[in-house]
Design an enzyme around this catalytic site. Structure first.
Site, PDB file in Angstrom:
ATOM      1  N   ARG A  50       0.836  -1.211   0.000  1.00  0.00           N
ATOM      2  CA  ARG A  50       0.000   0.000   0.000  1.00  0.00           C
ATOM      3  C   ARG A  50       0.868   1.258   0.000  1.00  0.00           C
ATOM      4  O   ARG A  50       0.552   2.240  -0.661  1.00  0.00           O
ATOM      5  CB  ARG A  50      -0.960  -0.018   1.202  1.00  0.00           C
ATOM      6  CG  ARG A  50      -1.958   1.128   1.180  1.00  0.00           C
ATOM      7  CD  ARG A  50      -3.065   0.962   2.209  1.00  0.00           C
ATOM      8  NE  ARG A  50      -2.555   1.011   3.573  1.00  0.00           N
ATOM      9  CZ  ARG A  50      -3.301   0.774   4.656  1.00  0.00           C
ATOM     10  NH1 ARG A  50      -4.588   0.441   4.524  1.00  0.00           N
ATOM     11  NH2 ARG A  50      -2.787   0.839   5.855  1.00  0.00           N
ATOM     12  N   LYS A 149      -2.462   7.098   1.606  1.00  0.00           N
ATOM     13  CA  LYS A 149      -2.309   7.244   3.064  1.00  0.00           C
ATOM     14  C   LYS A 149      -1.241   8.310   3.302  1.00  0.00           C
ATOM     15  O   LYS A 149      -0.092   8.015   3.617  1.00  0.00           O
ATOM     16  CB  LYS A 149      -1.944   5.895   3.686  1.00  0.00           C
ATOM     17  CG  LYS A 149      -2.436   5.793   5.112  1.00  0.00           C
ATOM     18  CD  LYS A 149      -2.598   4.375   5.564  1.00  0.00           C
ATOM     19  CE  LYS A 149      -2.573   4.284   7.071  1.00  0.00           C
ATOM     20  NZ  LYS A 149      -3.554   5.103   7.760  1.00  0.00           N
ATOM     21  N   GLU A 182     -16.380   6.028   4.904  1.00  0.00           N
ATOM     22  CA  GLU A 182     -15.724   5.243   5.962  1.00  0.00           C
ATOM     23  C   GLU A 182     -15.733   6.070   7.232  1.00  0.00           C
ATOM     24  O   GLU A 182     -16.446   7.068   7.328  1.00  0.00           O
ATOM     25  CB  GLU A 182     -14.303   4.861   5.549  1.00  0.00           C
ATOM     26  CG  GLU A 182     -13.417   6.060   5.241  1.00  0.00           C
ATOM     27  CD  GLU A 182     -11.974   5.662   4.942  1.00  0.00           C
ATOM     28  OE1 GLU A 182     -11.557   4.544   5.259  1.00  0.00           O
ATOM     29  OE2 GLU A 182     -11.254   6.516   4.397  1.00  0.00           O
TER      30      GLU A 182
HETATM   31  N1  PXG Z   1      -9.471   4.462   6.972  1.00  0.00           N
HETATM   32  C1  PXG Z   1      -8.560   5.391   7.252  1.00  0.00           C
HETATM   33  C2  PXG Z   1      -8.796   6.786   6.831  1.00  0.00           C
HETATM   34  C3  PXG Z   1      -7.400   5.026   7.944  1.00  0.00           C
HETATM   35  O1  PXG Z   1      -6.465   5.939   8.217  1.00  0.00           O
HETATM   36  C4  PXG Z   1      -8.222   2.750   8.033  1.00  0.00           C
HETATM   37  C5  PXG Z   1      -9.333   3.183   7.332  1.00  0.00           C
HETATM   38  C6  PXG Z   1      -8.071   1.311   8.374  1.00  0.00           C
HETATM   39  O2  PXG Z   1      -7.049   0.714   7.585  1.00  0.00           O
HETATM   40  P1  PXG Z   1      -6.187  -0.511   8.127  1.00  0.00           P
HETATM   41  O3  PXG Z   1      -5.225  -0.765   7.032  1.00  0.00           O
HETATM   42  O4  PXG Z   1      -5.525  -0.082   9.405  1.00  0.00           O
HETATM   43  O5  PXG Z   1      -7.126  -1.626   8.342  1.00  0.00           O
HETATM   44  C7  PXG Z   1      -7.226   3.682   8.346  1.00  0.00           C
HETATM   45  C8  PXG Z   1      -6.007   3.258   9.102  1.00  0.00           C
HETATM   46  C9  PXG Z   1      -3.079   5.961  13.690  1.00  0.00           C
HETATM   47  C10 PXG Z   1      -3.508   4.810  12.886  1.00  0.00           C
HETATM   48  O6  PXG Z   1      -2.053   5.877  14.317  1.00  0.00           O
HETATM   49  C11 PXG Z   1      -4.329   5.013  11.797  1.00  0.00           C
HETATM   50  C12 PXG Z   1      -4.715   3.954  11.034  1.00  0.00           C
HETATM   51  C13 PXG Z   1      -4.304   2.693  11.347  1.00  0.00           C
HETATM   52  C14 PXG Z   1      -3.483   2.483  12.450  1.00  0.00           C
HETATM   53  C15 PXG Z   1      -3.083   3.559  13.239  1.00  0.00           C
HETATM   54  O7  PXG Z   1      -3.775   6.963  13.714  1.00  0.00           O
HETATM   55  N2  PXG Z   1      -5.524   4.225   9.975  1.00  0.00           N
END
Ligand code: PXG
Length: 288
Positions: A50, A149, A182
Site C-alpha cells: 500500500r 495514506k 468510511e
Molecule cells: N481508513 C482510514 C482513513 C485510515 O487511516 C483505516 C481506514 C483502516 O485501515 P487498516 O489498514 O488499518 O485496516 C485507516 C487506518 C493511527 C492509525 O495511528 C491510523 C490507522 C491505522 C493504524 C493507526 O492513527 N488508519
C-alpha cells in the site's frame, strides 16, 4: 526506544527531522500504521504494498526496495524487543526550500517508530460503539485521493474533532456525493439479511488491510460481500454494523445518529469476525 531513520537506529530523544522537511511544512509524505502480535508483524507485505501504491500516486520514489522496507520494519521491532505493539512507518518528501515544489527535496526520510499499542477500552468491544455522521466529508477522489495514506490527515482530524464534540469516538464520513465512505481512521461494514456490504474504494474508502482480512474471513464463513453505494438510510436499517482498522481491529457499532442498529447489541456475525480476526492475528505474520 530506538527509532529507525534512513538505516540508522537513533535514541528516541534524538530522533528528529529538519524543520525544512516537506513532510512537516506541507504534509508531503506517507505513512503506514502496522501492528505486531505475538512476535509477528501482521500483514507486513500488504502494508508495504500500500505504501508503494501511495508513493506511485504522489510521484515519490521510495529510497528503499519493498524487501528492504519489510526487513527494516522487522529489524526495528527486534531492536526494541517488540512482541505486541504498534509500528508507525513514515516517509517524508525530505528537506527542501520553502515552496511547494517537491523536486527541490532530495532526501526522503524513512522513519520507523515502535510504540505500545493504545488499546481501546474493553467496553467498546463488549457493548459496541455509538457513532455519528459528521459534516466534514471525505476527500474528493480528484483532490488527494482517499486511497493515498498521506501525512495530510487534517480532513479526517476535523471529522474526528466533530465526533469528539458529539461525545463519540468515531465518525461516519460521507463522500462528496453523500454516500457513506468510511470512518476517520477505520473502514465500515454492515450486514442485512445475512449479506454483508462495505463502501467501495471509489466511494472514498481506504484500502484497509483489516477490511481486506475481514472480506477474506467472510468468504471462509460463506458470507457474500458486495460494495454498493451505501446511504445513511442503509446503515440505520442494518441488522449489524462494525468498523475495522489496525488499531481498533473489529469493533461493533450499535447506534448511529441516534438510531439503534439491529437489536442495539453486538451482532452474531460481528462477534464471529472479532473472534476469527483475533485467531488470525495471533497465528500469522512475518516473524520478528
Ligand atoms: N481508513 C482510514 C482513513 C485510515 O487511516 C483505516 C481506514 C483502516 O485501515 P487498516 O489498514 O488499518 O485496516 C485507516 C487506518 C493511527 C492509525 O495511528 C491510523 C490507522 C491505522 C493504524 C493507526 O492513527 N488508519
Amino acid at each position: 526506544m530506538k527509532v529507525y531513520i534512513n538505516g540508522k537506529f537513533v535514541d528516541e530523544a534524538k530522533a528528529s527531522v529538519s524543520v525544512f522537511d516537506h513532510g512537516l511544512l506541507y504534509g508531503d509524505g506517507l505513512f503506514e500504521g502496522i501492528r505486531a502480535y505475538n512476535g509477528r508483524v501482521f500483514r507486513l507485505e500488504e502494508h508495504i504494498d500500500r505504501l508503494f501504491y501511495s508513493a506511485k500516486a504522489i510521484l515519490m520514489k521510495l529510497p528503499m526496495s519493498h524487501k528492504a522496507l519489510c526487513a527494516a520494519v522487522v529489524e526495528t521491532c527486534r531492536r526494541n524487543k517488540v512482541r505486541d505493539g504498534y509500528i508507525r512507518l513514515v516517509v517524508t518528501r525530505g528537506t527542501g526550500t520553502l515552496g511547494l515544489d517537491p523536486n527541490r527535496c532530495s532526501n526522503p526520510q524513512v522513519i520507523i517508530i515502535t510504540a505500545n499499542i493504545q488499546l481501546y477500552p474493553k467496553a467498546f468491544y463488549d457493548k459496541g460503539l455509538t457513532i455519528v455522521t459528521v459534516p466534514t466529508t471525505r476527500n474528493h477522489t480528484n483532490a488527494v485521493n482517499p486511497a493515498i495514506k498521506s501525512l495530510n490527515y487534517l480532513n479526517n482530524i476535523l471529522a474526528k474533532i466533530e465526533a469528539t464534540n458529539a461525545g463519540c469516538v468515531e465518525a461516519i464520513m460521507l463522500n462528496s456525493q453523500g454516500y457513506v465512505a468510511e470512518c476517520t481512521g477505520d473502514n465500515i461494514f454492515m450486514l442485512k439479511d445475512g449479506k454483508m456490504f462495505t463502501p467501495s474504494l471509489a466511494s472514498g474508502a481506504l484500502h484497509g488491510i483489516t477490511r481486506t482480512v475481514v472480506m477474506e474471513l467472510a468468504e471462509g464463513l460463506d458470507i457474500e460481500v458486495t460494495q454498493p453505494n451505501l446511504t445513511r438510510y442503509d446503515l440505520y436499517n442494518a441488522d449489524e454494523c462494525f468498523i475495522t482498522g489496525t488499531a481498533a481491529e473489529v469493533v461493533p457499532v450499535v447506534k448511529i445518529d441516534g438510531r439503534k442498529i439491529g437489536t442495539g447489541r453486538p451482532g452474531k456475525h460481528t462477534k464471529a469476525f472479532m473472534q476469527a480476526y483475533h485467531a488470525l492475528t495471533n497465528a500469522s505474520g512475518s516473524a520478528i
